[in-house]
Design an enzyme around this catalytic site. Structure first.
Site, short mmCIF file in Angstrom:
data_model
loop_
_atom_site.label_atom_id
_atom_site.label_comp_id
_atom_site.label_asym_id
_atom_site.label_seq_id
_atom_site.Cartn_x
_atom_site.Cartn_y
_atom_site.Cartn_z
N ASP A 205 -0.20 -2.44 10.53
CA ASP A 205 -0.47 -3.52 9.59
C ASP A 205 -0.16 -4.85 10.27
OD1 ASP A 205 2.22 -3.23 9.72
OD2 ASP A 205 2.56 -2.98 7.57
N ASP B 168 4.93 -0.48 5.32
CA ASP B 168 6.20 -0.87 4.70
C ASP B 168 6.21 -0.74 3.19
OD1 ASP B 168 4.46 -2.88 4.10
OD2 ASP B 168 5.64 -4.50 4.98
N ASP C 128 1.54 2.66 1.36
CA ASP C 128 1.32 3.17 2.71
C ASP C 128 1.79 4.61 2.88
OD1 ASP C 128 0.26 0.75 3.77
OD2 ASP C 128 2.29 -0.06 3.89
#
Length: 650
Positions: free
Chosen positions: A160, A445, A449
């Site tokens: 990410d 995070d 996810d």
């Protein structure tokens, strides 16, 4: 008007959505597992039981050793049986033959035991445990032991953006202010912008640690306050010196906020802050250089560099007047002041870390909810997006969803950026890469996810991530930095090399032992290595060699190599060459020693050079067997130093 390219449909309400004002009607479209939250929960519970590359390669090694050891054991039984009948000088006796055959089977079984590297599980476990402990010093908290080595086999990292590639701390990157033209104000535009930031803000700074102030509230507004603080301006002093008369809070519909204040001298000022296109259209007075084309060009430059923009305007208000009526604003006399660009800067160490990872042959794919322009600019800053790349290397979430599984498998290798991505997109990307035999590591995070973290070969959660993400992950990156991911790859590759060193050492020992016992069987001798001696070698040599080779420190040189293929055998070409050449060298030396001692009568070491030749085989006495075994053991010490120097020459 709804945004068709939004990450989630902007006309849908999800769990946790807050209704700030107004009224309306909603139709329930999904409940339970069929909602977005429900789908994430279900996906995060599925255990795909993806086998790690090391498990697959050790399985292959086990099958090879099993086939070879059983073959050699069978040859030993056949050879000793043939030699029994060819050397038979007296009448055949069943009892003697059965005893001889039982001894032969004992040697064969022992040979199978010796051929199997019992020390390998311990070597692997020691290497993993040692790496877990040492990796923590490089900000990698390993939650699942196998992840240490799997990181070394990684061929694709799906990362990410926020917090991993960037600092996750909004900062003022640039400011453009215009001359005020007519002398409407007693100060310049920059001073008015600073005053507007101080009074027209809902954020605060936590100054408990003056060297590292922390933002309380909106990150974008906090970035403006940090900019003032860095310039040595106390925004609280400015704010407290003003009396707030009226204000309009920011909303996504209005895209601006306004505050009417009265300064200590009694003068009233209206400060407006918001989206540049909204604030510019609200103004009635523009500096000479603030032409529509010029402002549009400035905004385009900022946005192309992945920056958020805010425009500022102000107006002098007559005594007693109030241009704010509820949520309505009288914009007459509003002067456009300038534009501030705010960015989440890339971590200073990330470009070098990305360069190291790419040099190591690992693909990097950015998966983010940001716009394509922002994601592309971040990719350019870290060195991932090159001038030769085109639109086929970037895709948005809605476009990604439209791809069939077959189309995705064809395109997934060339994709570098997925913008406007949703949680299901990340998980589907991981599965498509795995279907192409890639070893995938994923960073994340948030709770959303979790499905991708659980599906990947290695899930990397962030130190400040949610507990759900950490639970689904294999490694937690304590400092959230991409550099730590690169160090985890180096540790994983070094660990795998240590395991290869032990395999090379053990296989050389096994080959020599098997050939010696096999040759002894066909020479009609008793086994040169007894059952007890072979088990001693298996126990002592394996154990201490595993401890020595498993604790070798990592080497940065492994990052100059390409990732190993997932289907590659654990014993590579260089290892085969070393195992076979060293094994044959040791065997020839030991075979020569065995033949010499078989035909020479030796009572002590001093008699070796002066011993007489005996034409007939006399066999090996206990002294010669001890001498032979000692020579065998010391040769394996030499072999261990060869294994230690494998691939490094040190």
């Amino acid at each position: 008007q709804f945004d068709k390219d939004a990450t989630f449909p902007s006309d849908h309400v999800m769990r946790g959505t807050k209704v700030m004002e107004g009224h309306g009607m909603m139709e329930v479209c999904a409940v339970g597992d069929h909602t977005e939250n429900g789908r994430v929960f279900v996906a995060s519970q599925i255990d795909n039981s993806v086998k790690t590359p090391l498990n697959e390669q050790l399985d292959g090694l086990g099958k090879l050793i099993t086939r070879v050891s059983y073959t050699i054991a069978s040859l030993v039984v056949i050879g000793r049986t043939i030699m029994y009948f060819t050397s038979l000088t007296a009448d055949f006796e069943w009892i003697h033959f059965i005893a001889y055959l039982l001894q032969t089977f004992m040697i064969a079984v022992t040979l199978v035991v010796v051929a199997v590297p019992e020390g390998l599980p311990m070597a692997v476990t020691l290497s993993l445990a040692y790496s877990m402990r040492r990796m923590l010093r490089t900000n990698n908290l390993v939650r699942k032991m196998h992840a240490c080595e799997t990181m070394g086999a990684t061929t694709v990292i799906c990362t990410d953006k926020t917090g991993t590639l960037t600092q996750n701390r909004m900062q003022v990157a640039d400011i453009t202010f215009f001359g005020l033209g007519e002398k409407r104000f007693a100060t310049d535009a920059l001073s008015l912008i600073r005053e507007g930031i101080a009074v027209n803000s809902t954020a605060l700074l936590d100054m408990s640690e003056p060297q590292t102030p922390k933002v309380l509230g909106n990150p974008t507004e906090g970035a403006l306050l940090l900019w003032l603080n860095k310039a040595g301006i106390d925004f609280t002093q400015i704010k407290e010196s003003m009396r707030v008369i009226a204000e309009i809070p920011f909303s996504t519909e209005r895209k601006f906020m306004a505050t009417l204040v009265e300064n200590p001298s009694g003068e009233r000022m209206l400060h407006v802050k918001g989206a540049p296109e909204i604030v510019y259209d609200m103004c009635t007075d523009y500096p000479l250089t603030a032409t529509p084309d010029n402002v549009k060009h400035i905004l385009s430059e900022y946005q192309n560099h992945a920056m958020r923009t805010l425009a500022f305007a102000c107006a002098k208000v007559a005594d007693g007047a109030n241009p704010i009526d509820g949520t309505r604003l009288d914009t007459s006399g509003l002067t456009f002041l300038g534009v501030v660009a705010i960015a989440d800067p890339v971590r200073t160490d990330v470009p070098d870390a990305v360069s190291d990872v790419i040099r190591a042959g690992i693909q990097i794919k950015i998966v983010t909810g940001d716009t394509p322009a922002t994601a592309k600019e971040i990719g350019r800053q870290i060195g991932l997006w090159q001038s030769s790349d085109n639109e086929s290397n970037i895709i948005t979430g809605p476009e990604f969803e439209q791809l069939s599984d077959e189309e995705l498998r064809r395109r997934v290798k060339s994709l570098k950026i997925i913008a406007r991505a949703r949680p299901r997109d990340k998980k589907r990307l991981v599965e498509a890469l795995q279907a192409n035999n890639e070893v995938v590591a994923v960073t994340g995070d948030g709770t959303n996810d979790a499905p991708a973290l659980k599906s990947a070969h290695v899930g990397l959660s962030m130190g400040d991530g949610t507990s759900v993400a950490k639970e689904a992950s294999d490694i937690t990156i304590v400092d959230n930095s991409f550099s730590s991911i690169g160090r985890a790859v180096m540790w994983g590759r070094s660990l795998y090399r240590n395991i290869q060193r032990f395999v090379m050492f053990q296989m050389t020992v096994n080959i020599v032992a098997c050939l010696i016992v096999l040759s002894g069987a066909f020479m009609g001798l008793q086994s040169p290595l007894t059952v007890t001696q072979m088990l001693w070698v298996n126990l002592i040599m394996d154990t201490f060699a595993a401890m020595a080779l498993a604790s070798l420190p990592p080497s940065a040189s492994v990052m100059d190599e390409a990732p190993r293929r997932r289907t590659a055998f654990i014993i590579n070409r260089a290892m085969w060459q070393s195992i076979i050449s060293t094994g044959l060298l040791f065997f020839i030396f030991l075979f020569g020693l065995m033949w010499y001692m078989e035909h020479i009568d030796i009572d002590s070491l001093t008699d070796i050079l002066h011993a007489g030749f005996i034409p007939d085989n006399k066999g090996l006495d206990p002294y010669e067997l001890s001498l032979f075994f000692t020579t065998f053991v010391f040769l394996q010490f030499w072999n261990m130093f060869n294994a230690r120097a494998f691939a490094t020459g040190r």
